[in-house]
Write a protein that holds these residues in place. Structure first.
Motif, PDB file in Angstrom:
ATOM      1  N   GLY A 116      -0.943  44.616  12.054  1.00 36.96           N
ATOM      2  CA  GLY A 116      -0.192  45.080  10.881  1.00 36.96           C
ATOM      3  C   GLY A 116      -0.519  44.366   9.590  1.00 36.96           C
ATOM      4  O   GLY A 116       0.208  44.475   8.608  1.00 36.96           O
ATOM      5  N   SER A 134       1.486  41.380   2.995  1.00 35.77           N
ATOM      6  CA  SER A 134       2.034  41.830   4.281  1.00 35.77           C
ATOM      7  C   SER A 134       2.863  40.745   4.955  1.00 35.77           C
ATOM      8  O   SER A 134       2.508  39.563   4.919  1.00 35.77           O
ATOM      9  N   ILE A 135       3.941  41.172   5.614  1.00 34.24           N
ATOM     10  CA  ILE A 135       4.725  40.240   6.432  1.00 34.24           C
ATOM     11  C   ILE A 135       3.823  39.620   7.501  1.00 34.24           C
ATOM     12  O   ILE A 135       3.944  38.431   7.811  1.00 34.24           O
ATOM     13  N   GLN A 185      -5.784  48.916  10.731  1.00 38.72           N
ATOM     14  CA  GLN A 185      -5.547  50.330  11.027  1.00 38.72           C
ATOM     15  C   GLN A 185      -6.757  51.235  10.842  1.00 38.72           C
ATOM     16  O   GLN A 185      -6.971  52.147  11.614  1.00 38.72           O
ATOM     17  N   ASP A 244      -5.589  52.048  15.782  1.00 36.90           N
ATOM     18  CA  ASP A 244      -4.579  52.980  15.274  1.00 36.90           C
ATOM     19  C   ASP A 244      -3.585  53.197  16.404  1.00 36.90           C
ATOM     20  O   ASP A 244      -3.933  53.789  17.438  1.00 36.90           O
ATOM     21  N   VAL A 245      -2.353  52.726  16.220  1.00 37.60           N
ATOM     22  CA  VAL A 245      -1.391  52.739  17.328  1.00 37.60           C
ATOM     23  C   VAL A 245      -0.888  54.139  17.680  1.00 37.60           C
ATOM     24  O   VAL A 245      -0.188  54.297  18.683  1.00 37.60           O
ATOM     25  N   LYS A 295      14.252  52.233  13.572  1.00 38.36           N
ATOM     26  CA  LYS A 295      14.459  50.784  13.769  1.00 38.36           C
ATOM     27  C   LYS A 295      15.575  50.524  14.785  1.00 38.36           C
ATOM     28  O   LYS A 295      15.512  49.553  15.539  1.00 38.36           O
ATOM     29  N   ILE A 298      11.277  43.008   1.143  1.00 37.75           N
ATOM     30  CA  ILE A 298      10.138  42.271   0.570  1.00 37.75           C
ATOM     31  C   ILE A 298       9.181  43.304  -0.005  1.00 37.75           C
ATOM     32  O   ILE A 298       8.912  44.327   0.640  1.00 37.75           O
ATOM     33  N   THR A 336       6.184  44.965  -0.282  1.00 35.58           N
ATOM     34  CA  THR A 336       4.893  45.136   0.409  1.00 35.58           C
ATOM     35  C   THR A 336       4.427  46.573   0.184  1.00 35.58           C
ATOM     36  O   THR A 336       5.172  47.397  -0.365  1.00 35.58           O
TER      37      THR A 336
HETATM   38  P1  NAD Z   1       2.582  46.437   5.137  1.00 36.47           P
HETATM   39  O1  NAD Z   1       2.294  47.723   4.451  1.00 36.47           O
HETATM   40  O2  NAD Z   1       1.920  45.225   4.621  1.00 36.47           O
HETATM   41  O3  NAD Z   1       2.327  46.545   6.699  1.00 36.47           O
HETATM   42  C1  NAD Z   1       2.528  47.742   7.422  1.00 36.47           C
HETATM   43  C2  NAD Z   1       1.355  47.828   8.384  1.00 36.47           C
HETATM   44  O4  NAD Z   1       1.517  48.920   9.292  1.00 36.47           O
HETATM   45  C3  NAD Z   1       0.014  48.045   7.657  1.00 36.47           C
HETATM   46  O5  NAD Z   1      -0.876  47.007   7.993  1.00 36.47           O
HETATM   47  C4  NAD Z   1      -0.473  49.376   8.219  1.00 36.47           C
HETATM   48  O6  NAD Z   1      -1.874  49.414   8.362  1.00 36.47           O
HETATM   49  C5  NAD Z   1       0.221  49.363   9.576  1.00 36.47           C
HETATM   50  N1  NAD Z   1       0.237  50.690  10.200  1.00 36.47           N
HETATM   51  C6  NAD Z   1       0.861  51.823   9.774  1.00 36.47           C
HETATM   52  N2  NAD Z   1       0.558  52.860  10.592  1.00 36.47           N
HETATM   53  C7  NAD Z   1      -0.286  52.366  11.547  1.00 36.47           C
HETATM   54  C8  NAD Z   1      -0.978  52.931  12.654  1.00 36.47           C
HETATM   55  N3  NAD Z   1      -0.870  54.239  12.950  1.00 36.47           N
HETATM   56  N4  NAD Z   1      -1.763  52.122  13.419  1.00 36.47           N
HETATM   57  C9  NAD Z   1      -1.892  50.817  13.124  1.00 36.47           C
HETATM   58  N5  NAD Z   1      -1.272  50.215  12.086  1.00 36.47           N
HETATM   59  C10 NAD Z   1      -0.484  50.989  11.307  1.00 36.47           C
HETATM   60  O7  NAD Z   1       4.198  46.300   5.041  1.00 36.47           O
HETATM   61  P2  NAD Z   1       5.219  45.251   5.707  1.00 36.47           P
HETATM   62  O8  NAD Z   1       6.452  45.380   4.882  1.00 36.47           O
HETATM   63  O9  NAD Z   1       4.586  43.934   5.877  1.00 36.47           O
HETATM   64  O10 NAD Z   1       5.542  45.932   7.118  1.00 36.47           O
HETATM   65  C11 NAD Z   1       5.456  45.253   8.362  1.00 36.47           C
HETATM   66  C12 NAD Z   1       6.678  45.563   9.224  1.00 36.47           C
HETATM   67  O11 NAD Z   1       7.812  44.927   8.642  1.00 36.47           O
HETATM   68  C13 NAD Z   1       7.043  47.040   9.342  1.00 36.47           C
HETATM   69  O12 NAD Z   1       7.481  47.307  10.665  1.00 36.47           O
HETATM   70  C14 NAD Z   1       8.215  47.169   8.391  1.00 36.47           C
HETATM   71  O13 NAD Z   1       9.060  48.261   8.725  1.00 36.47           O
HETATM   72  C15 NAD Z   1       8.881  45.848   8.625  1.00 36.47           C
HETATM   73  N6  NAD Z   1       9.867  45.434   7.616  1.00 36.47           N
HETATM   74  C16 NAD Z   1       9.531  45.396   6.297  1.00 36.47           C
HETATM   75  C17 NAD Z   1      10.466  45.011   5.356  1.00 36.47           C
HETATM   76  C18 NAD Z   1      10.137  44.983   3.884  1.00 36.47           C
HETATM   77  O14 NAD Z   1      11.053  45.008   3.052  1.00 36.47           O
HETATM   78  N7  NAD Z   1       8.875  44.928   3.498  1.00 36.47           N
HETATM   79  C19 NAD Z   1      11.769  44.628   5.760  1.00 36.47           C
HETATM   80  C20 NAD Z   1      12.071  44.657   7.110  1.00 36.47           C
HETATM   81  C21 NAD Z   1      11.117  45.068   8.034  1.00 36.47           C
END
Ligand code: NAD
Length: 264
Positions: free
Chosen positions: A14, A20-21, A41, A65-66, A163, A192, A194
């Motif tokens: 991810g 990214s987180i 991805q 790609d998941v 979720k 956050i 992102t």
């Molecule tokens: P991000 O956009 O940096 O990361 C999301 C990732 O998901 C990307 O790397 C993308 O390539 C990957 N992805 C999407 N579809 C995919 C697929 N089919 N196959 C493989 N990879 C795939 O954003 P983020 O905010 O760091 O998100 C990471 C996780 O944290 C997510 O589950 C998001 O829901 C969760 N989250 C985010 C927040 C926030 O506010 N940013 C808060 C709570 C939870």
């Protein structure tokens, strides 16, 4: 003194960029001495992920790609060529059609409901199925969730429903893998900025609301999430499984707008 994660090998899924987180978690693990592998991805992201992996001393960067079971199989086959075992896996992946991350939940389409559940929920189970086979007792799996699973948040819609299912799957996976000494947990992160978050309607407003109303009166960073992930992924979390740990500056305990919160 020996570093907390010395001798541990972990797969980070991810990572899209340095916002990214997954990047916050990868940095915390690498600083604690972990050896890392990354999945990305699609071809467009490879050129972003390669240099970030190199920065943390990793040259294991594999596509996945998941939404495609064959692609998940290929990732783990590729990983097994490099490593004979796995200590932890981080699933920081979610996706939904951004046209449905605004407006009303009731208007969600069947196609996007299916896709959101597949990529954001089932993919964690699919990854854990493969990771389990490479893990010994002490293994740890982690996913990322949001408070929109527990309470109705503006615009989060189908992703909130997904979720909730993801958090339930954490509990079922924890039971299944617990007998083998493998732990499964989630971090519920505060908002956050992102790439994924930019698809959510009025995200700036949500960030401000959390900043003004959380007990810590600030938003969390990817470093905050990384530090808590380190606890769950390392032996510090050895007694913790099936848990959803809120890393949200305390926002989830608040019942009403803070008296000192400015108007937004
Ligand atoms: P991000 O956009 O940096 O990361 C999301 C990732 O998901 C990307 O790397 C993308 O390539 C990957 N992805 C999407 N579809 C995919 C697929 N089919 N196959 C493989 N990879 C795939 O954003 P983020 O905010 O760091 O998100 C990471 C996780 O944290 C997510 O589950 C998001 O829901 C969760 N989250 C985010 C927040 C926030 O506010 N940013 C808060 C709570 C939870």
């Amino acid at each position: 003194s020996q570093k907390l994660m010395a001798g541990k090998r972990g797969l980070i899924m991810g990572l899209a960029n340095d916002k990214s987180i997954a990047w916050g978690i990868a940095k915390a693990c690498a600083n604690a001495g972990a050896e890392l592998a990354f999945s990305y991805q699609g071809d467009a992201l490879k050129k972003r992920v390669d240099p970030l992996a190199a920065e943390l001393g990793s040259d294991i960067v594999l596509p996945c790609d998941v939404s495609d079971e064959g692609s998940v199989d290929a990732l783990f086959a590729g990983l097994a060529e490099r490593w004979d075992g796995l200590d932890f896996v981080v699933h920081a992946i979610g996706f939904s059609d951004k046209n449905e991350l605004r407006g009303r939940y009731v208007d969600t389409s069947r196609d996007n409901f299916r896709m959101t559940m597949d990529i954001s929920v089932f993919s964690f189970t699919s990854v854990v199925q493969r990771a389990e086979k490479m893990m010994k007792p002490g293994g740890s799996a982690l996913t990322l969730t949001y408070y929109g699973a527990e309470r109705v948040m503006p615009h989060y819609n189908v992703m909130g429903v997904a979720k909730a299912a993801l958090e339930a799957s954490v509990r079922y996976l924890a039971e299944d893998l617990g007998k083998d000494g493998i732990r499964v947990n989630a971090i519920s992160a505060g908002p956050i900025k992102t790439l994924a978050a930019s698809g959510i309607g009025d995200f700036r407003y949500i960030m401000k609301w959390n900043e003004y109303n959380s007990p810590l009166r600030r938003n969390v960073t990817i470093e905050d999430v990384g530090n808590s992930a380190l606890y769950l992924l390392s032996d510090l979390g050895s007694g913790v499984t099936g848990e959803v740990l809120h890393v949200d500056a305390g926002y989830h305990v608040v019942g009403m707008k803070a008296v000192d919160a400015p108007d937004i």
